[in-house]
Design an enzyme around this catalytic site. Structure first.
Site, PDB file in Angstrom:
ATOM      1  N   HIS A  57       0.835  -1.208   0.000  1.00  0.00           N
ATOM      2  CA  HIS A  57       0.000   0.000   0.000  1.00  0.00           C
ATOM      3  C   HIS A  57       0.862   1.246   0.000  1.00  0.00           C
ATOM      4  O   HIS A  57       2.056   1.212   0.309  1.00  0.00           O
ATOM      5  CB  HIS A  57      -0.950  -0.002   1.199  1.00  0.00           C
ATOM      6  CG  HIS A  57      -0.307   0.413   2.490  1.00  0.00           C
ATOM      7  ND1 HIS A  57      -0.872   1.348   3.332  1.00  0.00           N
ATOM      8  CD2 HIS A  57       0.840   0.013   3.082  1.00  0.00           C
ATOM      9  CE1 HIS A  57      -0.084   1.516   4.380  1.00  0.00           C
ATOM     10  NE2 HIS A  57       0.950   0.706   4.253  1.00  0.00           N
ATOM     11  N   CYS A 111       3.906   5.360   5.456  1.00  0.00           N
ATOM     12  CA  CYS A 111       3.935   4.169   6.306  1.00  0.00           C
ATOM     13  C   CYS A 111       5.381   3.677   6.404  1.00  0.00           C
ATOM     14  O   CYS A 111       6.148   3.785   5.457  1.00  0.00           O
ATOM     15  CB  CYS A 111       3.056   3.066   5.717  1.00  0.00           C
ATOM     16  SG  CYS A 111       3.112   1.507   6.633  1.00  0.00           S
ATOM     17  N   GLN A 129      -6.757  -2.562  10.261  1.00  0.00           N
ATOM     18  CA  GLN A 129      -7.955  -1.747  10.476  1.00  0.00           C
ATOM     19  C   GLN A 129      -9.035  -2.209   9.503  1.00  0.00           C
ATOM     20  O   GLN A 129      -8.742  -2.545   8.353  1.00  0.00           O
ATOM     21  CB  GLN A 129      -7.620  -0.260  10.272  1.00  0.00           C
ATOM     22  CG  GLN A 129      -6.734   0.316  11.379  1.00  0.00           C
ATOM     23  CD  GLN A 129      -6.358   1.760  11.092  1.00  0.00           C
ATOM     24  OE1 GLN A 129      -7.165   2.539  10.614  1.00  0.00           O
ATOM     25  NE2 GLN A 129      -5.103   2.110  11.373  1.00  0.00           N
ATOM     26  N   SER A 152      -5.519   5.829   9.850  1.00  0.00           N
ATOM     27  CA  SER A 152      -4.114   6.208   9.611  1.00  0.00           C
ATOM     28  C   SER A 152      -3.986   7.258   8.519  1.00  0.00           C
ATOM     29  O   SER A 152      -2.989   7.975   8.451  1.00  0.00           O
ATOM     30  CB  SER A 152      -3.299   4.972   9.230  1.00  0.00           C
ATOM     31  OG  SER A 152      -3.255   4.077  10.336  1.00  0.00           O
ATOM     32  N   HIS A 155      -5.211   5.576   1.703  1.00  0.00           N
ATOM     33  CA  HIS A 155      -4.380   4.500   1.148  1.00  0.00           C
ATOM     34  C   HIS A 155      -4.730   4.198  -0.301  1.00  0.00           C
ATOM     35  O   HIS A 155      -5.900   4.312  -0.702  1.00  0.00           O
ATOM     36  CB  HIS A 155      -4.622   3.183   1.895  1.00  0.00           C
ATOM     37  CG  HIS A 155      -4.513   3.201   3.374  1.00  0.00           C
ATOM     38  ND1 HIS A 155      -3.446   2.644   4.079  1.00  0.00           N
ATOM     39  CD2 HIS A 155      -5.369   3.669   4.325  1.00  0.00           C
ATOM     40  CE1 HIS A 155      -3.664   2.779   5.372  1.00  0.00           C
ATOM     41  NE2 HIS A 155      -4.811   3.394   5.555  1.00  0.00           N
TER      42      HIS A 155
HETATM   43  C1  4DH Z   1       0.598  -2.452   9.662  1.00  0.00           C
HETATM   44  N1  4DH Z   1       1.970  -1.991   9.403  1.00  0.00           N
HETATM   45  N2  4DH Z   1       2.890  -2.815   8.895  1.00  0.00           N
HETATM   46  C2  4DH Z   1       4.055  -2.122   8.769  1.00  0.00           C
HETATM   47  C3  4DH Z   1       5.271  -2.660   8.194  1.00  0.00           C
HETATM   48  C4  4DH Z   1       5.222  -3.848   7.470  1.00  0.00           C
HETATM   49  C5  4DH Z   1       6.379  -4.372   6.900  1.00  0.00           C
HETATM   50  C6  4DH Z   1       7.607  -3.720   7.046  1.00  0.00           C
HETATM   51  C7  4DH Z   1       7.658  -2.540   7.799  1.00  0.00           C
HETATM   52  C8  4DH Z   1       6.491  -2.013   8.374  1.00  0.00           C
HETATM   53  C9  4DH Z   1       3.828  -0.815   9.220  1.00  0.00           C
HETATM   54  C10 4DH Z   1       2.514  -0.765   9.634  1.00  0.00           C
HETATM   55  C11 4DH Z   1       1.797   0.391  10.196  1.00  0.00           C
HETATM   56  O1  4DH Z   1       0.824   0.261  10.918  1.00  0.00           O
HETATM   57  N3  4DH Z   1       2.299   1.591   9.851  1.00  0.00           N
HETATM   58  C12 4DH Z   1       1.696   2.846  10.311  1.00  0.00           C
HETATM   59  C13 4DH Z   1       0.780   3.402   9.209  1.00  0.00           C
HETATM   60  C14 4DH Z   1      -0.214   2.373   8.734  1.00  0.00           C
HETATM   61  N4  4DH Z   1      -1.483   2.293   9.132  1.00  0.00           N
HETATM   62  C15 4DH Z   1      -2.058   1.248   8.482  1.00  0.00           C
HETATM   63  C16 4DH Z   1      -3.354   0.711   8.508  1.00  0.00           C
HETATM   64  C17 4DH Z   1      -3.636  -0.407   7.728  1.00  0.00           C
HETATM   65  C18 4DH Z   1      -2.661  -0.986   6.934  1.00  0.00           C
HETATM   66  C19 4DH Z   1      -1.367  -0.445   6.897  1.00  0.00           C
HETATM   67  C20 4DH Z   1      -1.076   0.679   7.686  1.00  0.00           C
HETATM   68  N5  4DH Z   1       0.063   1.388   7.870  1.00  0.00           N
HETATM   69  C21 4DH Z   1       2.771   3.887  10.565  1.00  0.00           C
HETATM   70  O2  4DH Z   1       3.893   3.700  10.081  1.00  0.00           O
HETATM   71  O3  4DH Z   1       2.418   4.913  11.203  1.00  0.00           O
END
Ligand code: 4DH
Length: 161
Positions: A57, A111, A129, A152, A155
């Site tokens: 994403h 992200c 989410q 967040s 997307h």
């Molecule tokens: C769900 N997730 N996986 C990773 C991730 C995965 C692989 C390698 C590095 C980070 C980061 C995140 C995450 O929540 N990141 C958040 C932002 C965000 N919010 C999300 C909601 C849904 C899906 C992905 C999303 N990413 C942040 O960096 O503030």
């Protein structure tokens, strides 16, 4: 008059295709065809275990995001409207073939998965989410979502498995 859906199945709406799809709350399976009594929860390709999906994403955060900060910017102040303009432009560039989502995510996603081209790996029901999960399960493999709004931010989602 359509027959009632079998237990655990619910009708949802695919924003990207503008048509209904059907989601099994027990297995996480999503299908385009209206399920009948014979489409049982155990008819998943994984023998009953909730079906996992994989997605990449691109996230554009804004001032109302749950955590208005990212590797790109310690304090994100853009409005939600500005974020929508930005992500709309990104989607147009991907759809035109000028670039692709993983390439754009690496430099533009708010992200922390940006460094992996936005790849989140495999996930199952209730791990992401709800808005993000529902949008991903409604996609076919290889399909790009419309703009998805979560706590967040905004997307673009590419389902990869
Ligand atoms: C769900 N997730 N996986 C990773 C991730 C995965 C692989 C390698 C590095 C980070 C980061 C995140 C995450 O929540 N990141 C958040 C932002 C965000 N919010 C999300 C909601 C849904 C899906 C992905 C999303 N990413 C942040 O960096 O503030």
């Amino acid at each position: 008059m359509a027959k009632p859906l079998p237990a655990d199945w619910e009708e949802r709406h695919s924003n990207s295709r503008g048509v209904p799809y059907y989601f099994n709350r027990t297995t996480g399976q999503s299908v385009w065809e209206r399920p009948t009594a014979s489409t049982s929860a155990s008819s998943t390709t994984t023998g009953g275990a909730p079906q996992k999906v994989r997605a990449s994403h691109l996230l554009v955060k804004h001032a109302e995001s749950r955590r208005p900060s990212s590797w790109k910017s310690p304090t994100i102040t853009r409005s939600k409207g500005e974020a929508r303009e930005i992500i709309t432009s990104f989607r147009e560039r991907i759809v035109s073939g000028e670039t692709d989502l993983p390439t754009l995510a690496k430099t533009e996603s708010d992200c922390s998965s940006a460094k992996q081209g936005g790849d989140l790996g495999f996930f199952g029901p209730k791990q992401m989410q709800k808005a993000f999960e529902d949008a991903t399960y409604a996609l076919q493999v290889g399909e790009l979502s419309s703009i998805v709004d979560s706590d967040s931010g905004l997307h673009l989602i590419l389902r990869t498995a």
